[in-house]
Design an enzyme around this catalytic site. Structure first.
Site, short mmCIF file in Angstrom:
data_model
loop_
_atom_site.label_atom_id
_atom_site.label_comp_id
_atom_site.label_asym_id
_atom_site.label_seq_id
_atom_site.Cartn_x
_atom_site.Cartn_y
_atom_site.Cartn_z
NE ARG A 158 -9.47 -9.87 36.93
CZ ARG A 158 -8.32 -9.22 36.98
NH1 ARG A 158 -7.84 -8.63 35.91
NH2 ARG A 158 -7.63 -9.15 38.09
CB THR B 106 -7.67 -18.24 32.76
OG1 THR B 106 -8.98 -17.78 33.15
CG2 THR B 106 -7.60 -19.75 32.88
CG ASP C 293 -11.41 -7.05 44.47
OD1 ASP C 293 -12.54 -6.53 44.32
OD2 ASP C 293 -11.14 -8.20 44.09
CG ASP D 227 -13.06 -7.91 47.78
OD1 ASP D 227 -14.18 -8.45 47.80
OD2 ASP D 227 -12.01 -8.52 47.56
C1 PRP Z 1 -13.15 -6.75 38.42
C2 PRP Z 1 -13.66 -5.43 37.85
C3 PRP Z 1 -13.82 -5.76 36.40
C4 PRP Z 1 -12.69 -6.71 36.14
C5 PRP Z 1 -11.59 -5.96 35.45
O1 PRP Z 1 -14.16 -7.62 38.62
O2 PRP Z 1 -14.82 -4.97 38.45
O3 PRP Z 1 -15.07 -6.34 36.07
O4 PRP Z 1 -12.24 -7.20 37.41
O5 PRP Z 1 -10.58 -6.80 35.08
P1 PRP Z 1 -10.28 -7.17 33.55
O6 PRP Z 1 -10.23 -5.88 32.80
O7 PRP Z 1 -8.94 -7.85 33.63
O8 PRP Z 1 -11.34 -8.10 33.06
P2 PRP Z 1 -13.95 -9.03 39.39
O9 PRP Z 1 -13.69 -10.11 38.41
O10 PRP Z 1 -12.93 -8.83 40.46
O11 PRP Z 1 -15.38 -9.33 39.98
P3 PRP Z 1 -16.17 -8.55 41.14
O12 PRP Z 1 -16.54 -7.18 40.60
O13 PRP Z 1 -17.37 -9.41 41.32
O14 PRP Z 1 -15.30 -8.46 42.35
N1 URA Z 2 -10.19 -5.83 39.29
C1 URA Z 2 -10.07 -5.00 40.35
O1 URA Z 2 -10.99 -4.88 41.16
N2 URA Z 2 -8.91 -4.34 40.52
C2 URA Z 2 -7.89 -4.47 39.65
O2 URA Z 2 -6.85 -3.83 39.85
C3 URA Z 2 -8.04 -5.33 38.54
C4 URA Z 2 -9.21 -5.99 38.39
#
Ligand code: PRP
Ligand code: URA
Length: 211
Positions: A106, A110, A202, A205
């Site tokens: 994400r 945005t 997160d 993480d």
């Molecule tokens: C997180 C999670 C989803 C997304 C959810 O990923 O694993 O893919 O956010 O959010 P949304 O419904 O608003 O799209 P992130 O972008 O943090 O990437 P990562 O898994 O690499 O940490």
């Molecule tokens: N992605 C995450 O990992 N946690 C949240 O709460 C939203 C998006």
């Protein structure tokens, strides 16, 4: 409980494990194990409509007709990174499933998904596709992954996430009303950074220990 096209599980074991997952004191090791266990519990329900065929076998006592899964392929598609944490749990019940990967993150400002990787099984269009991502916040990442899979010809799709928020359920209902969504918890809202509240932080993480 059903909300739009999302099924929210209320099983006590899942609720118990999600409470442990939410706790900020839960270690990376325990967090990873809990995600694995919850994914395994969820897949039991997510696969309840898989097609069966009849075969004849011989038990030590008699010949009998019995049912097994058809040869229709099953593909697991984790959304990187956090979706990876759910794969091993699902594979315990679906050991022959192929695994594809879609990389999305994400954008910090945005909150819209940005694609950076994609590798899918050759026969993904013919498969029952189970998309995995623990977090379903705005729904942008899951919706983009599903659009992408539909562009590749997939028609039998389902989404499995651990913690959902209403904006994501509403967005998926508009973008992909044909795709059932399975969630282990439905939370109140998103904060100003589009994180789920109360959520679990997160997920990527916490699974990979990167913060
Ligand atoms: C997180 C999670 C989803 C997304 C959810 O990923 O694993 O893919 O956010 O959010 P949304 O419904 O608003 O799209 P992130 O972008 O943090 O990437 P990562 O898994 O690499 O940490
Ligand atoms: N992605 C995450 O990992 N946690 C949240 O709460 C939203 C998006």
């Amino acid at each position: 409980m059903q909300v739009g096209n999302a099924f929210i599980f209320e099983h006590p074991l899942m609720q118990h494990k999600i409470s442990l997952l939410r706790n900020k004191e839960t270690s990376t090791k325990d967090f990873r194990e809990l995600v694995d266990e919850i994914a395994m519990l969820m897949v039991y329900e997510v696969t309840k409509d898989l097609p069966l065929r009849e075969i004849e076998i011989e038990t030590p006592v008699a010949k009998t007709k019995t049912k097994v899964l058809t040869d229709k392929p099953i593909a697991l598609v984790p959304i990187l990174r956090a979706g990876l944490g759910m794969v091993a749990g699902v594979q315990k019940l679906l050991p022959n499933a192929r695994v594809g990967h879609i990389g999305l993150y994400r954008d910090h400002d945005t909150h819209e998904p940005v694609e950076y990787y994609c590798k899918l099984p050759d026969d993904v269009a013919k498969s029952t596709v189970i998309v995995l991502d623990p977090m379903f916040a705005t729904g942008g990442s899951a919706s983009a992954a599903i659009s992408f899979l539909k562009e590749r010809g997939c028609t039998d799709l389902r989404l499995v996430c651990i913690v959902a928020a209403m904006p994501a359920i509403e967005r998926m209902g508009k973008d992909h009303p044909d795709v059932p969504v399975y969630c282990a918890a439905l939370d109140e809202k998103l904060n100003e950074n589009a994180y789920i509240v109360p959520g679990l932080g997160d997920a990527g993480d916490r699974i990979f220990g990167t913060k």
